[in-house]
Structures are given as C-alpha cells and as structure tokens.
Design an enzyme around this catalytic site. Sequence first.
Site, short mmCIF file in Angstrom:
data_model
loop_
_atom_site.label_atom_id
_atom_site.label_comp_id
_atom_site.label_asym_id
_atom_site.label_seq_id
_atom_site.Cartn_x
_atom_site.Cartn_y
_atom_site.Cartn_z
N ASP A 281 0.82 -1.21 0.00
CA ASP A 281 0.00 0.00 0.00
C ASP A 281 0.86 1.27 0.00
OD1 ASP A 281 -2.67 1.32 0.56
OD2 ASP A 281 -1.54 1.99 2.31
N GLU A 323 1.00 -0.70 -5.27
CA GLU A 323 -0.12 0.25 -5.30
C GLU A 323 0.48 1.64 -5.49
OE1 GLU A 323 -3.28 3.00 -3.83
OE2 GLU A 323 -1.66 2.47 -2.48
C1 GLC Z 1 -3.88 3.55 -0.33
C2 GLC Z 1 -5.29 3.05 -0.09
C3 GLC Z 1 -6.15 4.18 0.38
C4 GLC Z 1 -5.56 4.75 1.65
C5 GLC Z 1 -4.09 5.12 1.46
C6 GLC Z 1 -3.42 5.39 2.76
O1 GLC Z 1 -3.81 4.47 -1.34
O2 GLC Z 1 -5.78 2.49 -1.27
O3 GLC Z 1 -7.47 3.78 0.58
O4 GLC Z 1 -6.29 5.90 2.03
O5 GLC Z 1 -3.37 4.08 0.86
O6 GLC Z 1 -3.20 4.19 3.47
#
Ligand code: GLC
Length: 646
Positions: A281, A323
């Site tokens: 993430d 991500e």
């Molecule tokens: C990622 C997640 C998102 C979250 C962010 C911070 O982008 O997809 O939902 O707010 O990380 O953890």
Amino acid sequence: MNQTSLNRLLASNKLDNPEKANLKELFDLRLSTNLAIIQNLFLSLYPESTLQNLFPVLLELLPELFKKRSKNLKIQDLRKLKHANWYQSEKMVGMQLYVDNFNKDLNGLETKIAYLERLGVNLLHIMPVTTRPKGENDGGYAVNSYTQVAKKYGSKADLLNLTKKLRSKKMYLMMDFVVNHTSDEFPWAKKAMAGDKKYQDYYYTYPDRNMPDEFEHSLPEVFPQTSPGNFTFNTKMKRWVMTVFNDYQWDLNYTNPMVFMDMLSNMVELANLGVDIIRFDALAFLWKKLGTNSQNLPEAHSLITLFRMCLQVVAPGVVLLAEAIVSPKEIIKYFGEGIKKGNECEIAYNATLMALLWNSIATKKTHLLYKNLINLPSKPSEGTWINYIRCHDDIGLGFDDRYIYEVGWGAAAHRKFLLDYYCQKLDWSPAKGQVFMYNPKNGDGRITGSTASLLGLEKGLEQNNQELIKLAVNKILMLHAIILSYGGIPMIYAGDEIGTLNDYSYLKNKDIKEDSRWANRPKQDWKIVSGLDKIDTPQAQIYHSLKKLIRIRRNTPVFADKNNLLLHHSANPHIFMFERTNNSDKDVLVICNFDESIHVIEGANIVSKGYETGGKLQDLVSGESITLKSAFLEINPFQILWLSKS
Ligand code: GLC
C-alpha cells in the site's frame, strides 16, 4: 533473467516433487542466489560507514522467518515457483471486496465463495481486516497491528480457515500490507508518545517546526481538504510527527534499518497467514528526502526491491503488487529497472488504463488513451497488471499533460471538464459522481462514485429513461470486457457485477462523512443477487453478460499475459483497438466503440490482420459470425468485439 527465473532454474530438479524436497536446502539455495543483490541494496540504503552494520542481523533474521512458515505453505511455494507465472494466467479473475460490506464477516464471506466461483472469480482482494482505531481509521488503512483480526470481522482462526478453504478451491488471496505508515495507536507509536527515543526514531518526529517547514516547501498534500499539511503536533510526545495521509497515520522512518527489519518480519507474518499476493500500500511514499516531493524516489525502489528479494528467499510463492497510483512513466518503474528489472513488484495497478478509460467515456474519444498507452515503455516479461475500472479509492487524473496538449486540449481546462462531467456540473452528463479532495490552491480534484452511477445507470433509473439505462449497461459491459482482455489480472470491484449504485449512507456517519470515497463502498445487495435468474433487470443483464465474458476469458489462452499486447492505431477517434497475439490462429482482435453513434472501420484493415475467413468474422463475445456486408465493419455504440482467427 530475473531472480525468480534463476531460483526456479537452480531448483528445477526438486520442483517436480515438492513434498519430498529438502525445504531448508532450497531456502539456502535461494538465499545464496539473492544474497549479492540483498547485500548491495541493504548497504546502499544503510551504508556501513554511517550506521552500525546491521547486515549480519538481517542475515540471521531470514532463516528465523523461514522457520516460522508452515510446511504446507513451504510446499505450496515450491509448486508456485514451478509455475512461476501463475499470476499471468488467463484463468486469473479477481474481485476486491470489503468483508463486512460483502457479507458481515470472514465466516460470512466463506459462505459466499460459491457465489464467487459461479461468477468465475478465483482471486479475492479482501480489504483490511486487522485492528484499527475506533472512529476515523481510513477504512482500516490506519493499522493497530498487521495480523490481529479486528473483532467485527471474526478471529485470526476464521482468517486462517478462510485461507485454507480458498487454497482447497484453488483460489488465491490478496491482502494489504500498509507499509508506509501505522496508526497512532500502533505499539511503536504508543512507545514513542511515552517518550521512548528508540521508537521516536521509528517515525519522522521533530521537536519544533524547523524540519517540518523545510519539508513542506516541496511536499504535496494527499488529503488537502480533510488533512492539510504533512505534519501533526502530538501533544503527548510534544513533538511534530510526519503524517502525509491523515493526522492519525504516522509515516514510518525507513532511513532507520530497524524499521525495515521489523516491517519485514510483519510482512512475512502476514504472508504466513496464507496470502498469495501482498498489496504494497502507498509504496511510492516510502522514502522521504528534503527538497523533493518524496514520492517515487530511487531509494524507495531500492527498499521495495530489498523487501522483494528477502520475501522471495523466505516465501517464493508470494508475489508483490505495487499500489502506485502515480504518473504512467513512474508506475512502470515499480516492475524494476536496471539490476532491479523484474525483481521489484511482479504486479502493478494499471492506473493509466483505468483513468484514461474514464477519460474516453467522457470525451467519447480514444486518441488520448492510445497516445498514453503506446508511449509506455514495455514491462518486463515476468510482470503483469491489475486492470480495473473502479476500486475503493477515488479516480485521479494523473496522466501526462504533454499528451493532452498533443491531442489539442489544454491540460487544466481538460481536467476541469472531466471533473465537471463526472461530478454533476453538466446537465447533459449522465454521470452521478462526487468531487474528492478538491484543492483550490492548484485546481486539482479527484472523482468518486460507483461504476454504475458514473456511467449513467443511477440517473437512468431515477428518470426511468430506458435509453440511458441501455447505454449505461453497455458501457459497464464494454469497460469490463476491456479489462478482461487487455493483458493482466482483471479486478472486478464487488457490486459492479450487479450494477451497484452509489451508497449515500456515509453522509450520516460523522467519522466518514467528509470522505466521499465511501459513496463507492456499498453493501452487497443479496436481494438483487437472489433475483438474478428470475427477472430481466439491468442488474441481471450485467451479471449474466459479465459471467459469460469471464467464462470466455478463462477459456482463451491468448488472454494470458505474455506481453503479447499489440495496440492498433485507429483512424476513427472513437474506436479503441488492440490485439492479443502469439502469432497463431488463436489470436484475438479487440475492437470497441466509445461513442453513442454507430461507427465503422475499414474491413480491409481487419482482413489484412488475418481475422476473416470466407468473408466472415468470428466474434467470441456474441458467439456469432459477422458477414462483412460492405467495405466496412459496423460497431454499435459501446459495443466490444473479440474477433477470433479461428
Ligand atoms: C492507499 C489506499 C487508500 C488509503 C491510502 C493510505 O492508497 O488504497 O485507501 O487511504 O493508501 O493508506
């Protein structure tokens, strides 16, 4: 050849019979294969001259972590290593879901596995289920722990049960590893607040505003409306702490090697639950440097590769998903470059395709989509995409300005048009989205809303406008057919398979009412599901057609991602065309029309690509053959064709 291929090659004579293999010996082999890279990366981030040399500590940690992995999972790792490109298979079809919204808790989810199987889904991405602060917690992305299950979802035993059940069904599981930050209730944060210097160094904490002010010169804001700035004053600690996301999410300080080692242990613990894909993430933010925007830095790439190379030694069956919702030329780097090529993340979100599909729907044109995609450097052969239309987050418009200008539009004005189109500023637009995190300082804004609401189904149903409903259904199906055929893992967002509309109930909840992403995090409507076979509704049309498309994808080997995507330029600006080709008679030509009128392309164009036999074309989507009546092939509004050679 990347490290996975090397690991597979060196172990090849043991992989046919994993049950009989000497697991520790194979671990040692993998460690020696990856050791030079691990050492190189570790020392580049943590040079011996400036810090206590902790490399020997890492070397001791890896076998300890391996010991903690169960024998079952170790054997499964070898099976996966043998079929090392399992995640590129045409059989992969994912669904992303919130466990509680889907069916109450982990046990509830287990009872719905049959529903997912019927649809053809074999990979689940379950959103965070671990402990988190009460009240605001960013949908669980503020973590109080990495592996303790929060009560409302059940227990760790339930999670282990679920992973076992999925394995027995040959289904895969993806879970998040929130690698950039913890919540302010995480044990390390609590110790830091209590004055423990060691743990204050696990985060970026400062006694005064000097350093924070320096950083702020170049750090952008992620949540400018709800959490402006990048630092928060903690009254208990009497220090400023870096909080790039929300003020209760503390950024981890990876310049401290202990943070890397403890987080590696947390990651392996997560993998040991039986997770197949770890979603890294917010990984673009991992390394912070004064004077930069602290995103996508070379050190972040080294750190991610270091995580990867260690995980591969301990658990070679587990792969990483990046991500990184960043600009197209930055995303591609998460597959690794130079020595890291093919050694960083195996999978990345195709945010470029996603955002530009929304652009094409609004503009009814595909030239910007094509321009961006054709100019992307190709990914390594071991890498693949997650192709998606919607997820739990907002839609950012982060594609390159340069190409917007090249197709003749102004970048700022064009982005404003997209926001207006999707966020109810234009009467004629069918979309019912909402603006997310509009930043008046630079005019940036993002879009939230469910697929169906953004594509006009909500408005169509409200107005009982059959034409609008029909167009919305066709758009929903066309976009799904694109992600099913583009090359990579199609990830369907739960609810989209039944055309779920925006959920406005979040507006009544004080903890989340400022966060419009909750409009696209609805509860699964099992009443609609129970009626799917009986009544002919738009929802049933979407479900049955999507199910059929998934079945075709899973039976079409050329849809496996072997970097076999060929984009075709179309002289008609409303048509998007690409081919999946292994240069065989099993190739598929994909053609779709983003406009509300019928469009044509020259028949000769298709004939020359070898997709015509005896004046006929075979379309896998409809299962029918099409006769080329004139010199042109007609494509209906929002129709997609999967033309097959045989
Ligand atoms: C990622 C997640 C998102 C979250 C962010 C911070 O982008 O997809 O939902 O707010 O990380 O953890």
